[in-house]
Design a protein around this motif. Structure first.
Motif, PDB file in Angstrom:
ATOM      1  N   ASN A  40     -23.937  14.510   7.240  1.00 15.10           N
ATOM      2  CA  ASN A  40     -22.905  15.473   7.609  1.00 15.10           C
ATOM      3  C   ASN A  40     -21.533  14.818   7.570  1.00 15.10           C
ATOM      4  N   PHE A  41     -20.551  15.618   7.228  1.00 11.98           N
ATOM      5  CA  PHE A  41     -19.171  15.158   7.353  1.00 11.98           C
ATOM      6  C   PHE A  41     -18.505  15.914   8.484  1.00 11.98           C
ATOM      7  N   VAL A  42     -17.594  15.226   9.198  1.00  7.78           N
ATOM      8  CA  VAL A  42     -16.776  15.905  10.196  1.00  7.78           C
ATOM      9  C   VAL A  42     -15.310  15.678   9.836  1.00  7.78           C
ATOM     10  N   ILE A  43     -14.456  16.524  10.418  1.00  8.92           N
ATOM     11  CA  ILE A  43     -13.022  16.419  10.154  1.00  8.92           C
ATOM     12  C   ILE A  43     -12.353  15.849  11.397  1.00  8.92           C
ATOM     13  N   SER A  44     -11.490  14.886  11.201  1.00  6.37           N
ATOM     14  CA  SER A  44     -10.798  14.279  12.337  1.00  6.37           C
ATOM     15  C   SER A  44      -9.868  15.302  12.980  1.00  6.37           C
ATOM     16  N   ASN A  45      -9.930  15.364  14.310  1.00  4.27           N
ATOM     17  CA  ASN A  45      -9.138  16.349  15.032  1.00  4.27           C
ATOM     18  C   ASN A  45      -7.659  15.986  15.039  1.00  4.27           C
ATOM     19  N   THR A  46      -7.363  14.708  14.835  1.00  6.42           N
ATOM     20  CA  THR A  46      -5.973  14.274  14.910  1.00  6.42           C
ATOM     21  C   THR A  46      -5.338  14.173  13.529  1.00  6.42           C
ATOM     22  N   SER A  47      -6.107  14.513  12.504  1.00  5.59           N
ATOM     23  CA  SER A  47      -5.590  14.372  11.147  1.00  5.59           C
ATOM     24  C   SER A  47      -4.447  15.360  10.892  1.00  5.59           C
ATOM     25  N   PRO A  48      -3.352  14.883  10.301  1.00  7.18           N
ATOM     26  CA  PRO A  48      -2.265  15.803   9.949  1.00  7.18           C
ATOM     27  C   PRO A  48      -2.638  16.666   8.743  1.00  7.18           C
ATOM     28  N   ASN A  49      -3.670  16.275   8.029  1.00  2.60           N
ATOM     29  CA  ASN A  49      -4.067  17.003   6.822  1.00  2.60           C
ATOM     30  C   ASN A  49      -5.338  17.796   7.032  1.00  2.60           C
ATOM     31  N   ILE A  93      -7.752   5.249  14.686  1.00  2.00           N
ATOM     32  CA  ILE A  93      -7.387   5.143  13.272  1.00  2.00           C
ATOM     33  C   ILE A  93      -8.488   5.724  12.397  1.00  2.00           C
ATOM     34  N   LEU A  94      -9.087   6.812  12.856  1.00  2.00           N
ATOM     35  CA  LEU A  94     -10.134   7.436  12.051  1.00  2.00           C
ATOM     36  C   LEU A  94      -9.512   8.129  10.831  1.00  2.00           C
ATOM     37  N   PRO A  95     -10.274   8.227   9.740  1.00  2.00           N
ATOM     38  CA  PRO A  95      -9.760   8.890   8.540  1.00  2.00           C
ATOM     39  C   PRO A  95      -9.839  10.416   8.687  1.00  2.00           C
ATOM     40  N   ASP A  96      -9.365  11.138   7.677  1.00  2.00           N
ATOM     41  CA  ASP A  96      -9.385  12.611   7.743  1.00  2.00           C
ATOM     42  C   ASP A  96     -10.804  13.155   7.770  1.00  2.00           C
ATOM     43  N   ILE A  97     -11.660  12.558   6.918  1.00  2.00           N
ATOM     44  CA  ILE A  97     -13.056  13.013   6.855  1.00  2.00           C
ATOM     45  C   ILE A  97     -13.971  11.815   7.067  1.00  2.00           C
ATOM     46  N   TYR A  98     -14.978  11.954   7.913  1.00  2.00           N
ATOM     47  CA  TYR A  98     -15.933  10.863   8.101  1.00  2.00           C
ATOM     48  C   TYR A  98     -17.248  11.451   8.590  1.00  2.00           C
ATOM     49  N   GLY A  99     -18.206  10.611   8.912  1.00  2.00           N
ATOM     50  CA  GLY A  99     -19.479  11.084   9.428  1.00  2.00           C
ATOM     51  C   GLY A  99     -19.854  10.264  10.641  1.00  2.00           C
ATOM     52  N   VAL A 100     -20.499  10.899  11.632  1.00  2.00           N
ATOM     53  CA  VAL A 100     -20.977  10.150  12.788  1.00  2.00           C
ATOM     54  C   VAL A 100     -22.462   9.915  12.578  1.00  2.00           C
ATOM     55  N   ARG A 156       0.823  -1.191   0.000  1.00  2.00           N
ATOM     56  CA  ARG A 156       0.000   0.000   0.000  1.00  2.00           C
ATOM     57  C   ARG A 156       0.865   1.252   0.000  1.00  2.00           C
ATOM     58  N   PRO A 157       0.392   2.331  -0.584  1.00  2.00           N
ATOM     59  CA  PRO A 157       1.193   3.551  -0.587  1.00  2.00           C
ATOM     60  C   PRO A 157       1.328   4.086   0.835  1.00  2.00           C
ATOM     61  N   LYS A 158       2.503   4.625   1.126  1.00  2.00           N
ATOM     62  CA  LYS A 158       2.707   5.239   2.447  1.00  2.00           C
ATOM     63  C   LYS A 158       1.866   6.521   2.527  1.00  2.00           C
ATOM     64  N   LYS A 159       1.637   6.972   3.748  1.00  2.00           N
ATOM     65  CA  LYS A 159       0.814   8.164   3.948  1.00  2.00           C
ATOM     66  C   LYS A 159       1.429   9.364   3.218  1.00  2.00           C
ATOM     67  N   ASP A 160       0.690   9.839   2.252  1.00  2.00           N
ATOM     68  CA  ASP A 160       1.181  10.891   1.372  1.00  2.00           C
ATOM     69  C   ASP A 160       0.519  12.203   1.816  1.00  2.00           C
ATOM     70  N   PRO A 161       1.282  13.275   1.969  1.00  2.00           N
ATOM     71  CA  PRO A 161       0.658  14.527   2.446  1.00  2.00           C
ATOM     72  C   PRO A 161      -0.389  15.064   1.477  1.00  2.00           C
ATOM     73  N   ASN A 162      -0.361  14.607   0.236  1.00  2.00           N
ATOM     74  CA  ASN A 162      -1.360  15.095  -0.707  1.00  2.00           C
ATOM     75  C   ASN A 162      -2.532  14.140  -0.873  1.00  2.00           C
ATOM     76  N   THR A 163      -2.642  13.159   0.047  1.00  2.00           N
ATOM     77  CA  THR A 163      -3.750  12.226  -0.020  1.00  2.00           C
ATOM     78  C   THR A 163      -4.589  12.358   1.243  1.00  2.00           C
ATOM     79  N   ILE A 164      -5.887  12.556   1.069  1.00  2.00           N
ATOM     80  CA  ILE A 164      -6.749  12.532   2.245  1.00  2.00           C
ATOM     81  C   ILE A 164      -7.792  11.447   2.058  1.00  2.00           C
ATOM     82  N   THR A 165      -8.253  10.902   3.168  1.00  2.00           N
ATOM     83  CA  THR A 165      -9.172   9.776   3.115  1.00  2.00           C
ATOM     84  C   THR A 165     -10.534  10.188   3.651  1.00  2.00           C
TER      85      THR A 165
END
Lengths: 308, 434, 286
Positions: free
Chosen positions: B320-329, B84-91, B25-34
């Motif tokens: 709704n979408f939320v943004i992960s608080n721990t996401s580096p992106n 291990i939450l992604p950058d964007i998700y929904g609750v 799998r590709p390593k975590k790329d700063p230009n990739t968000i999930t």
């Protein structure tokens, strides 16, 4: 001399033991990684009050278990699972036994039946639930029922039997149990058929010589020879039926008040909708203990019957 | 035997190599968000938009879909625990769970983003839709005030009626009052058409129907007072709410099997004209169109029982979408969601998936039936915007109680008593906790 | 002669009516078993306009294109290969690991044998749903979340207990003469297991294979929980994703379900002869 021999003996014994452990090592290591941690986690949580998300859990001792003992709905759901299991034990296994008996003799299309009777276990429970919902549907259009069963009842003039099969608390659980049995009898059929085929044909010959009719042969030769197989089929039936839930969810959803709830659906509800994670774990532990008790008492019975 | 073993060996080596190839799998790329979501009907459109976005900005948005939605919820909760939450998700859950996600640091505060440039972003979106994501000062959840999520669309749940069937029964206009509705259902019954279909095999939809009438009968204040424990469920107004379900059963208004019907099947029934009325949300427009393009239907508020208080329907933010608080992106994730809710993308989403857009400017591109839905947006309310909510244990008992009335097992009074018992037990527990 | 013929005829009549009734009984059960599959295929061959209206048993115009639509639209290519890969790996893993353990539990002597065996049996009884959260936390800690290996190991664990129980009862029943002979010839334990016990157990292994193939092939909850990348997902999860955009297109949905059922039926067809042999060799004798 003797001490020397004892030493080598001990050494070879040690080697033997280590080698034996090597055989179970892969199984035990996978088991301990993937089962023991979750199991202790569940066990620990059953003593806590927790909403499933918060970093704080409050220790409440056995309170979850005490509440569970008083939880009428939980014990009702347990009874529902037992009811489904009882129907599966009788109806499903008798059907399986009857079919196996019929297929045991030299009969045409034997291979065909053998394949066809195993089709229901192959289909996933979601698909089975979906299809039976369509058969048991109670809806009407232009005054005529369109669910297959009700339509057939109307066509054969049995209008008084038409009912709302899955939404009527009197019939819903029985319908679920029957569909579950229908889905599961293939396993029993194949095991029992296999058991029947191992019976020594000479025993039948001997019975014939003694002048036994076919009922007596069945009673005195077939049944005693089949007891061990029947018991294993019964244990597997109990395990499968007590834990049924995907089928229930796909047949009646969360509907029907508590009339179609079983322990596993209660556990899921406590975990997801009412956020009582600790309570859900207490349910899981209790349910597991009950199942272990049932299975081991079956084992005891089978040992007793073997001795007789 | 040997043949089998060698065959297995060949197969294994093939399988292992296959496994390894796709394991890299590709390593975590700063230009990739999930992004994780549960909306099976919108997955294709999201992916199209993500492809556009990549061309535009060079940022790769990975869209991952998990279905069924129960499975998605379990995954999000478990992933939060495992961090291990992604950058964007929904609750996909109650406001309380949403609040818990915020409190324990899984969701980023977006207030600053919404207020930027004189509140530019905030002004673009429907207030009703944003409200579900907003926590007011002094809210009952101990969450710092602010906006924590981005609405993707708006929705509401209303009554639909089949024009053709109504005409057949001799009515040109839909019912305006509850009594008229019961009258009409009787007339429909005479020509062999069942009255109302809804997916009450799913607990929340029955809850929603009852809640609408509770607001109509006793008003918002009293409903909230009940949740706070100041008014008992045995109050005559609440019994009247439960009585509605008894009326529907006694008048033979409901289609058969409604109590175990999943909403999917209920949608099919209405589309195939197996019932004259449906109680369903604006998302169903898409489904009806697919199953029966010729279906002629209109949208009304559930016919009111009383004129003391206005009829309130559930609605507001759909998803709704939320943004992960721990996401580096975090920045990039916010930028993408911002882009997703701007006019052009919203119009595209609305057009492709026949949902109501959350962006006001994108409203012009919707169909006529959807417009009817949109008109009632002012009448909407939703548990996510109430100051207090009923505890989940009581809600379960309450919805199960509604079902027990429909299956004729209990009377409205019995149900009211049982709910009140559970409510009191819960309040006692709450006291002890404090 | 003529006198003697009559009873024979009567006997034949009796026999054939008996068989007629047996066949009627078997056929009626068989019909209910075939019906869902038949219904699935029939629905898969209709159009979405006719499916709710057409009540005939065999649709007039067969829409084979639905299968193509389902395969392409549902991205089944990747999912299909993944599911095959998982099923194959898990089944191979379970057969090796569980037969090793079952052989030890049945034939070898070592301290704690009963304890370990009953531990596996008891594990079968604990219901799964409670363990979702700890499982994901654990998998993340050991770096196996969202990997093929992690999912495969989890699924091996799920099927392990049942397989050990089945294989152990089989080994218990098996005569040990051949193994004794091999031991006298100087074979080590591993060689006896591989060269003597496993070939004899082939029928029982067939049972384990069919049981676990079914289990892995139809599983979707753990797959959704442990895997994230679309390229790792299984056919069952693909089917659920597929339902959204085709909510109203029942024929295509049915085509997808049919495609998903075919491989498992094929596996059963291959294995069923061994199952009969396997069970008759004593695998179910508790």
């Amino acid at each position: 001399m003797s001490t020397n021999a004892a030493k080598t003996f001990n050494f070879s014994k040690l080697r033997y033991t280590l080698e034996s452990f090597a055989f179970i090592f892969p199984a035990v290591s996978i088991f301990s990684i993937f089962y023991i941690f979750p199991f202790f986690y569940i066990f620990k949580l059953s003593l806590y009050e927790w909403n499933g998300l918060s970093p704080f859990m409050s220790f409440i001792g056995l309170e979850n278990f005490i509440e569970l003992m008083r939880d009428k709905i939980w014990w009702t759901s347990m009874w529902h699972a037992c009811y489904i299991t009882l129907i599966a034990l009788t109806f499903q296994n008798m059907l399986a036994f009857g079919l196996a008996l019929a297929c045991d003799r030299e009969i045409r299309l034997k291979k065909f039946y053998r394949v066809v009777f195993f089709l229901p276990p192959v289909l996933s429970e979601v698909v089975v639930g979906f299809i039976w919902r369509w058969v048991l549907n109670a809806g009407e259009q232009n005054g005529e029922p369109y669910g297959l069963l009700n339509f057939a009842l109307m066509k054969s003039g049995l209008n008084h039997l038409i009912t709302d099969w899955l939404s009527n608390p009197d019939t819903a659980l029985t319908c679920i149990a029957i569909v579950h049995s229908w889905k599961g009898f293939g396993w029993g059929f194949i095991m029992l058929l296999a058991g029947l085929q191992t019976i020594d044909k000479q025993l039948y010959e001997a019975a014939k010589v003694d002048g036994a009719n076919s009922w007596e042969t069945f009673k005195n030769v077939t049944v005693p020879m089949m007891i061990p197989v029947i018991l294993v089929v019964m244990i597997l039936t109990v395990l499968g039926s007590m834990q049924v839930f995907v089928l229930i969810l796909s047949m009646v959803g969360q509907g029907l008040e508590y009339e179609a709830e079983v322990p596993v659906t209660r556990i899921l509800a406590a975990m997801t909708s009412s956020k009582q994670y600790g309570y859900a774990c207490a349910m899981g532990v209790t349910f597991g203990a009950i199942l272990i008790f049932i299975s081991f008492s079956f084992k005891k019975i089978s040992e007793r019957m073997k001795q007789v | 035997m040997k043949k089998i073993i060698s065959f297995c060996l060949v197969l294994t080596s093939f399988m292992v190599s296959f496994g390894f190839v796709s394991c890299s799998r590709p390593k975590k790329d700063p230009n990739t968000i999930t992004l994780w979501h549960w909306m099976t009907d919108r997955d294709k459109t999201f992916k199209e938009l993500a492809a556009q976005y990549k061309e535009l900005t060079g940022i790769d948005v990975q869209i991952e879909l998990f279905a069924p939605s129960d499975s998605y919820t379990q995954k999000v909760v478990a992933s939060a625990q495992a961090k291990i939450l992604p950058d964007i998700y929904g609750v996909l859950d109650t406001k309380e769970t949403f609040a818990n996600f915020i409190k324990y640091g899984y969701i980023a505060d977006l207030t600053q983003e919404f207020k930027k440039n004189d509140g530019e972003w905030e002004k673009e979106l429907f207030t009703k839709a944003l409200d579900a994501n907003r926590f007011e000062p002094g809210n009952g959840y101990d969450v710092p005030p602010g906006i924590y999520g981005v609405p993707l669309d708006v929705t509401n749940i209303q009554m639909l009626y089949n024009k053709k069937l109504l005409k057949k029964a001799g009515y040109d206009a839909p019912p305006e009052t509850y009594d008229e509705f019961l009258e009409m259902a009787k007339a429909l019954k005479r020509i062999g058409v069942p009255g109302l279909v809804s997916g009450w095999g799913e607990l929340w939809l029955a809850d929603c129907f009852a809640s609408n009438y509770a607001f109509n009968i006793m008003g918002e204040e009293k409903v909230m007072a009940t949740y706070r424990g100041e008014v008992p469920y045995t109050d005559k107004d609440w019994v009247r709410v439960f009585q509605i379900f008894k009326d529907l059963v006694d008048g033979d208004v409901l289609v058969k099997g409604v109590v175990t019907k999943p909403n999917k099947e209920a949608e099919q029934d209405f589309a195939l004209e197996r019932a004259a009325f449906a109680f369903n949300g604006s998302w169903s427009v898409n489904v009806y169109k697919e199953i029966n393009p010729d279906l002629e239907y209109g949208v009304i508020l559930p016919p009111a029982i009383s004129n003391k208080y206005p009829m309130r329907i559930w609605g507001g933010a759909g998803s709704n979408f939320v943004i992960s608080n721990t996401s580096p992106n975090k920045e990039k994730a916010i930028a993408f969601v911002r882009w997703l809710t701007s006019q052009k993308q919203q119009a595209y989403l609305a057009e492709q998936t026949r949902n109501l857009p959350s962006n006001k400017k994108a409203l012009s591109s919707i169909s006529k039936v959807l417009e009817e839905f949109a008109q009632s947006m002012d009448n909407t309310t939703h548990p996510t915007i109430w100051p207090v909510n009923e505890s989940p244990v009581v809600t379960e008992k309450y919805t199960k109680g509604l079902q027990s009335i429909i299956i004729g097992k209990k009377s409205p009074e019995e149900v009211a008593k049982e709910i009140q018992e559970v409510k009191e037990k819960e309040m006692e527990k709450e006291q002890r906790r404090k | 002669m003529a006198k003697a013929k009559i009873p024979i005829n009567r006997y034949q009549v009796f026999q054939s009516t008996k068989y007629l009734f047996i066949h009627i009984f078997l056929m009626s059960v068989a019909a209910t078993c075939i019906f869902p599959l038949f219904w699935m295929v029939r629905s898969a061959l209709m159009t979405k306009e006719t499916i709710f209206i057409d009540k005939s048993l065999f649709p007039s115009a067969l829409q084979w294109g639905n299968f193509v639509k389902a395969w392409i639209g549902g991205n089944f290519g990747t999912y299909f290969l993944n599911s095959l890969f998982y099923t194959f790996s898990v089944v191979v893993g379970i057969v090796i690991i569980s037969s090793l353990a079952a052989y030890a539990f049945s034939r070898l002597r070592f301290p704690g044998k009963d304890f370990f065996f009953y531990m596996f049996v008891a594990a079968m009884m604990i219901p799964l749903p409670g363990s979702f959260v700890p499982l994901v936390v654990l998998m993340n800690k050991i770096g196996l979340v969202n990997t093929r290996l992690g999912y495969i190991l989890c699924m091996i664990n799920v099927g392990l207990s049942m397989s050990i129980l089945l294989l152990k009862t089989f080994f218990d029943k098996m005569p040990s003469d051949l193994e004794d002979a091999a031991r006298i010839d100087g074979c080590g334990k591993i060689r006896i297991w591989w060269n003597v016990a496993l070939p004899l157990a082939r029928p029982a292994i067939a049972v384990v294979v069919i049981f676990n193939s079914l289990n892995v092939w139809n599983e979707f909850i753990l797959a959704n929980l442990l895997l994230t990348d679309d390229s790792l997902m299984t056919l069952q999860t693909g089917l659920f994703k597929f339902q959204g955009p085709n909510l109203a297109d029942y024929p295509v949905l049915m085509a997808g379900l049919t495609i998903a059922a075919i491989p498992i039926i094929i596996i059963y067809l291959f294995m069923q002869k061994h199952i009969i042999k396997g069970l008759s060799s004593g695998a179910v004798v508790g």
